[in-house]
Design an enzyme around this catalytic site. Sequence first.
Site, PDB file in Angstrom:
ATOM      1  N   GLY A  45      42.244  86.049 148.471  1.00  0.00           N
ATOM      2  CA  GLY A  45      43.255  87.107 148.557  1.00  0.00           C
ATOM      3  C   GLY A  45      44.503  86.531 149.154  1.00  0.00           C
ATOM      4  O   GLY A  45      44.505  85.450 149.739  1.00  0.00           O
TER       5      GLY A  45
ATOM      6  N   GLY B  22      46.776  85.742 151.681  1.00  0.00           N
ATOM      7  CA  GLY B  22      46.778  85.741 153.134  1.00  0.00           C
ATOM      8  C   GLY B  22      48.173  85.756 153.710  1.00  0.00           C
ATOM      9  O   GLY B  22      48.363  85.953 154.913  1.00  0.00           O
ATOM     10  N   ARG B  23      49.149  85.522 152.840  1.00  0.00           N
ATOM     11  CA  ARG B  23      50.525  85.513 153.359  1.00  0.00           C
ATOM     12  C   ARG B  23      51.545  85.860 152.286  1.00  0.00           C
ATOM     13  O   ARG B  23      52.725  85.624 152.464  1.00  0.00           O
ATOM     14  CB  ARG B  23      50.853  84.153 153.928  1.00  0.00           C
ATOM     15  CG  ARG B  23      50.652  83.024 152.937  1.00  0.00           C
ATOM     16  CD  ARG B  23      51.226  81.777 153.466  1.00  0.00           C
ATOM     17  NE  ARG B  23      50.844  80.646 152.631  1.00  0.00           N
ATOM     18  CZ  ARG B  23      51.262  79.438 152.840  1.00  0.00           C
ATOM     19  NH1 ARG B  23      52.079  79.192 153.837  1.00  0.00           N
ATOM     20  NH2 ARG B  23      50.891  78.457 152.057  1.00  0.00           N
TER      21      ARG B  23
ATOM     22  N   ASP C 122      48.123  82.409 159.894  1.00  0.00           N
ATOM     23  CA  ASP C 122      49.098  83.210 160.636  1.00  0.00           C
ATOM     24  C   ASP C 122      49.980  84.053 159.721  1.00  0.00           C
ATOM     25  O   ASP C 122      50.876  84.735 160.193  1.00  0.00           O
ATOM     26  CB  ASP C 122      49.963  82.296 161.522  1.00  0.00           C
ATOM     27  CG  ASP C 122      50.693  81.243 160.698  1.00  0.00           C
ATOM     28  OD1 ASP C 122      50.615  81.285 159.451  1.00  0.00           O
ATOM     29  OD2 ASP C 122      51.343  80.369 161.304  1.00  0.00           O
TER      30      ASP C 122
ATOM     31  N   ARG D  19      45.812  86.048 138.977  1.00  0.00           N
ATOM     32  CA  ARG D  19      45.263  84.687 138.847  1.00  0.00           C
ATOM     33  C   ARG D  19      43.892  84.731 138.186  1.00  0.00           C
ATOM     34  O   ARG D  19      43.266  85.795 138.139  1.00  0.00           O
ATOM     35  CB  ARG D  19      45.071  84.100 140.262  1.00  0.00           C
ATOM     36  CG  ARG D  19      46.333  84.032 141.054  1.00  0.00           C
ATOM     37  CD  ARG D  19      46.108  84.530 142.489  1.00  0.00           C
ATOM     38  NE  ARG D  19      47.406  84.703 143.154  1.00  0.00           N
ATOM     39  CZ  ARG D  19      48.072  83.719 143.728  1.00  0.00           C
ATOM     40  NH1 ARG D  19      47.552  82.517 143.776  1.00  0.00           N
ATOM     41  NH2 ARG D  19      49.256  83.919 144.257  1.00  0.00           N
TER      42      ARG D  19
ATOM     43  N   ASP E 121      42.305  79.862 141.924  1.00  0.00           N
ATOM     44  CA  ASP E 121      43.183  80.890 142.516  1.00  0.00           C
ATOM     45  C   ASP E 121      44.655  80.511 142.370  1.00  0.00           C
ATOM     46  O   ASP E 121      45.524  81.322 142.673  1.00  0.00           O
ATOM     47  CB  ASP E 121      42.835  81.124 143.999  1.00  0.00           C
ATOM     48  CG  ASP E 121      42.747  79.833 144.784  1.00  0.00           C
ATOM     49  OD1 ASP E 121      41.880  79.010 144.455  1.00  0.00           O
ATOM     50  OD2 ASP E 121      43.548  79.633 145.713  1.00  0.00           O
ATOM     51  N   ASN E 122      44.923  79.313 141.912  1.00  0.00           N
ATOM     52  CA  ASN E 122      46.313  78.909 141.685  1.00  0.00           C
ATOM     53  C   ASN E 122      46.641  78.851 140.195  1.00  0.00           C
ATOM     54  O   ASN E 122      47.632  78.236 139.808  1.00  0.00           O
ATOM     55  CB  ASN E 122      46.579  77.546 142.336  1.00  0.00           C
ATOM     56  CG  ASN E 122      46.553  77.630 143.862  1.00  0.00           C
ATOM     57  OD1 ASN E 122      46.745  78.702 144.429  1.00  0.00           O
ATOM     58  ND2 ASN E 122      46.303  76.513 144.510  1.00  0.00           N
TER      59      ASN E 122
HETATM   60  P1  AMP Z   1      47.387  78.026 149.015  1.00  0.00           P
HETATM   61  O1  AMP Z   1      46.781  76.701 149.307  1.00  0.00           O
HETATM   62  O2  AMP Z   1      48.772  78.222 149.573  1.00  0.00           O
HETATM   63  O3  AMP Z   1      47.291  78.406 147.585  1.00  0.00           O
HETATM   64  O4  AMP Z   1      46.500  79.062 149.834  1.00  0.00           O
HETATM   65  C1  AMP Z   1      45.101  79.222 149.693  1.00  0.00           C
HETATM   66  C2  AMP Z   1      44.702  80.521 150.318  1.00  0.00           C
HETATM   67  O5  AMP Z   1      44.945  80.483 151.733  1.00  0.00           O
HETATM   68  C3  AMP Z   1      45.460  81.723 149.802  1.00  0.00           C
HETATM   69  O6  AMP Z   1      44.581  82.796 149.809  1.00  0.00           O
HETATM   70  C4  AMP Z   1      46.550  81.893 150.830  1.00  0.00           C
HETATM   71  O7  AMP Z   1      47.047  83.217 150.852  1.00  0.00           O
HETATM   72  C5  AMP Z   1      45.850  81.513 152.108  1.00  0.00           C
HETATM   73  N1  AMP Z   1      46.784  80.976 153.102  1.00  0.00           N
HETATM   74  C6  AMP Z   1      47.450  79.801 153.060  1.00  0.00           C
HETATM   75  N2  AMP Z   1      48.225  79.641 154.135  1.00  0.00           N
HETATM   76  C7  AMP Z   1      48.050  80.729 154.913  1.00  0.00           C
HETATM   77  C8  AMP Z   1      48.573  81.161 156.160  1.00  0.00           C
HETATM   78  N3  AMP Z   1      49.448  80.445 156.861  1.00  0.00           N
HETATM   79  N4  AMP Z   1      48.149  82.361 156.640  1.00  0.00           N
HETATM   80  C9  AMP Z   1      47.268  83.099 155.979  1.00  0.00           C
HETATM   81  N5  AMP Z   1      46.737  82.761 154.797  1.00  0.00           N
HETATM   82  C10 AMP Z   1      47.114  81.591 154.255  1.00  0.00           C
HETATM   83 MG    MG Z   2      47.320  79.617 146.274  1.00  0.00          MG
END
Ligand code: AMP
Ligand code: MG
Length: 495
Positions: A90, A92-93, A125, A183, A252-253
Amino acid sequence: MKRLADLTFDNSFSRLPAGMHARVRPTPLQGAHLASLSPAAAALLELSPDSLREQEAVAALSGSQLLPGMDPIAMCYAGHQFGHYVPQLGDGRALVLGEVLTAGGARWELQLKGGGLTPFSRDGDGRAVLRSTIREYLCSEAMHGLGIPTTRALCLFGSDEEVYRERIERGALLVRMAPSHVRFGSFEVFYHRQQYRELQQLADYVIDHDFPDLRDCERPYLALLREVVGRTARLMAQWQLAGFAHGVMNTDNMSILGLTLDYGPFGFIDAYDPGFVCNHSDHRGRYAFDQQPSVGLWNLTCLAQALLPLLDADDADASVEQARDALADYEPAFAAAYVSGMRAKLGLREAHPDDPALAASLLDLMAVSGVDYTNLFRDLAALCLDEAASATPLRDRFIDRPAFDAWADDYRARLRAEGSGDATRAAVMRSVNPRYVLRNYLAQQAIERAEQGDYSEVDCLLDLLSRPFEEQPERQGYAAEPPDWGRRLEVSCSS
Ligand code: AMP
Ligand code: MG
């Protein structure tokens, strides 16, 4: 041209059942200031770029004030990360603020990336740091400039907020936009939880929202899978042709629309190396440059599995058969797009069965000598049919010059056979082989200046990369191969 407050917002995803998303308000970013904006992305929303500088727009887009019509949510999804299923990720940010409905009939979902905690934040965060935000901002717009499908970037905010990563950094926020941010993992979550009603609601949403023509097909869910297979195959071909490595091709990407999504430790290849790994944490090279086409298929297989309950609700074997058929289209679709793209890069008009071999042998020579990928293809346009084989300065980029001469002989023979003319061919080649790409060292220079509060280099790159095929003589230095310090920059996943 409108102001942000004049836009019409809809919230179609937030009308889907709870459980597919979570309602959440952005957390205002302390001391947010507009660092850069993309006039081209603003134009898609029919927005005057200057209006983004107004106090009301800054407040709304940096999370401190909602405009009427916005109903923010974080989307729920899962995904396969480095081959392993992670049941709930989901956003997260990332927060969907709402969808802008334009007078021209387009829908653009606006997302804040770095907008604060959501119910999916786990240990994170909810924030994003300046360096990763600049990279996503610039690369989204650069990919669009190259003609590669991608999410877009409207603007980026810097801030005074401290964010803790390997060191203390400044928080930042990206406003990105796409017709949809759904996604592959958005489907996987409901399949693996056996929530087939939600699975179907999501598929119906995607069809109605993004692929309305498929609604009338005899088997709309199969048609959806086929459409995503085709788009993903073509996207992978475009990445390979541009020398782009995504770095984190987790499911998820992967965008259901076939867009480049979630820019992390990506890299454009400088010295050609098919095994290029740009992600510092990818020790086994799962997402190496030359693995991307097969990972695309692996990821589609995860999507196909998630769609099985919808393909034939009464007959599991029939569902599997349909999914297999759809996936079988991937490799031919990729090969066709790649070969025709390579032909264009080489300035070939006619199709010939030896074309893949001609391209492959050039790439082999480039790999042996570590020839700069972008510059070689760009400069190949200057090769003439009548010059002596040894006359072209291009040969000096290769360790084995006679081997390059032999390749160039074959290439010239091939060009002559189709009656190619130097001037026409050069013009066509320069319209498909960019002069400028977002090399890691260029992004790094812009980041270092931005971390000192000077965003001028970000703006400069944004402008340069919006016209990557145009020679910009005053900015010739931006086509240079990386200096020693920038050759093997390792980009961490932390962002
Ligand atoms: P990403 O590698 O940016 O595609 O992120 C992978 C997952 O981790 C996704 O669900 C993001 O929303 C979550 N995520 C990445 N960075 C953060 C963060 N600083 N705080 C909360 N969730 C995060
Ligand atoms: Mg991602």
